[in-house]
Design a protein around this motif. Sequence first.
Motif, PDB file in Angstrom:
ATOM      1  N   GLN A  67       0.843  -1.185   0.000  1.00 18.68           N
ATOM      2  CA  GLN A  67       0.000   0.000   0.000  1.00 18.68           C
ATOM      3  C   GLN A  67       0.884   1.242   0.000  1.00 18.68           C
ATOM      4  O   GLN A  67       1.965   1.255   0.594  1.00 18.68           O
ATOM      5  CB  GLN A  67      -0.942   0.008   1.216  1.00 18.68           C
ATOM      6  CG  GLN A  67      -2.006  -1.085   1.140  1.00 18.68           C
ATOM      7  CD  GLN A  67      -3.034  -0.987   2.247  1.00 18.68           C
ATOM      8  OE1 GLN A  67      -2.740  -0.502   3.330  1.00 18.68           O
ATOM      9  NE2 GLN A  67      -4.241  -1.449   1.985  1.00 18.68           N
ATOM     10  N   LEU A  68       0.395   2.286  -0.648  1.00 21.12           N
ATOM     11  CA  LEU A  68       1.177   3.507  -0.794  1.00 21.12           C
ATOM     12  C   LEU A  68       1.330   4.230   0.543  1.00 21.12           C
ATOM     13  O   LEU A  68       0.347   4.551   1.200  1.00 21.12           O
ATOM     14  CB  LEU A  68       0.495   4.431  -1.805  1.00 21.12           C
ATOM     15  CG  LEU A  68       1.251   5.693  -2.198  1.00 21.12           C
ATOM     16  CD1 LEU A  68       2.484   5.343  -3.016  1.00 21.12           C
ATOM     17  CD2 LEU A  68       0.339   6.632  -2.990  1.00 21.12           C
ATOM     18  N   ILE A  69       2.583   4.483   0.936  1.00 23.21           N
ATOM     19  CA  ILE A  69       2.827   5.249   2.161  1.00 23.21           C
ATOM     20  C   ILE A  69       3.529   6.573   1.862  1.00 23.21           C
ATOM     21  O   ILE A  69       3.630   7.440   2.720  1.00 23.21           O
ATOM     22  CB  ILE A  69       3.660   4.452   3.187  1.00 23.21           C
ATOM     23  CG1 ILE A  69       5.000   4.013   2.568  1.00 23.21           C
ATOM     24  CG2 ILE A  69       2.875   3.268   3.716  1.00 23.21           C
ATOM     25  CD1 ILE A  69       5.931   3.346   3.576  1.00 23.21           C
ATOM     26  N   GLY A  70       3.997   6.725   0.640  1.00 23.51           N
ATOM     27  CA  GLY A  70       4.665   7.961   0.263  1.00 23.51           C
ATOM     28  C   GLY A  70       4.761   8.095  -1.234  1.00 23.51           C
ATOM     29  O   GLY A  70       4.876   7.098  -1.952  1.00 23.51           O
ATOM     30  N   ASP A  71       4.704   9.324  -1.708  1.00 28.25           N
ATOM     31  CA  ASP A  71       4.799   9.615  -3.133  1.00 28.25           C
ATOM     32  C   ASP A  71       5.584  10.915  -3.243  1.00 28.25           C
ATOM     33  O   ASP A  71       5.091  11.974  -2.854  1.00 28.25           O
ATOM     34  CB  ASP A  71       3.393   9.758  -3.720  1.00 28.25           C
ATOM     35  CG  ASP A  71       3.403  10.469  -5.065  1.00 28.25           C
ATOM     36  OD1 ASP A  71       4.409  10.362  -5.779  1.00 28.25           O
ATOM     37  OD2 ASP A  71       2.397  11.130  -5.389  1.00 28.25           O
TER      38      ASP A  71
END
Length: 240
Positions: free
Chosen positions: A151-155
């Motif tokens: 799951q995305l935790i940073g971009d």
Amino acid sequence: MSGKSSQLSSRAGLEEAAPHYHGHRERLRSRFNEAGSDAVTDYELMELVLFRALPRRDVKPLAKQLISRFGSFAEAIAAPRPLLAEVDGLGEAAITEMKIVAAAAQRILRGEIRRRPVLSSWSAVIDYCRAAMAFSDTEQFRILFLDKRNQLIGDELQQKGTVDHTPVYPREVVKRALELSATAIILVHNHPSGDPTPSRADIEMTKEIMEVSRTLGIAVHDHIIVGKDGHASLKGLKLI
């Protein structure tokens, strides 16, 4: 002249003075509200965006000029501010309205990939990457940081470069992943030329990052290249 006649004359004068585009605006808004976005063209959608910033102007010619110059609604709202400022009649207020729409679109798409594991929502990832970077006139390098559930935790936008080069430092990429406690990353960059075909330098840089990441237990799921003409996946092309 009687009072009634004066009122009728005044009313007629106001109707004659009303700008011709007022009726067009109402008809366009009604069509959009009743039939949805598919019922309007790119330039008409641009008109709807410009209405608020330019309430006292016929914006149809300007909207058509923007689509003609940049190619599409998406490319126009994503165009750099300096290029937009070159368009005659497009002031700061109108440019800001366009950038608000662009930011809203990116935020919606980013929300889509935050809700579920990235690897099971790949089309949403591609849509987000293209909205964020595909139409930029300079090369940019972005990293999506994922947790153990993918799951995305940073971009983060890591680097900005020139029209054909962005300096990327593998150890800096891995260092940032460790700071965020990421267990996997997806590399993304754009080709301002529009052609997303990976270059030899793209492939070599990806392999360098993978080599450094592997020793620290960080997986590189893919390297996506986006451009106006589409996207390319180094993993999908079996280049990594």
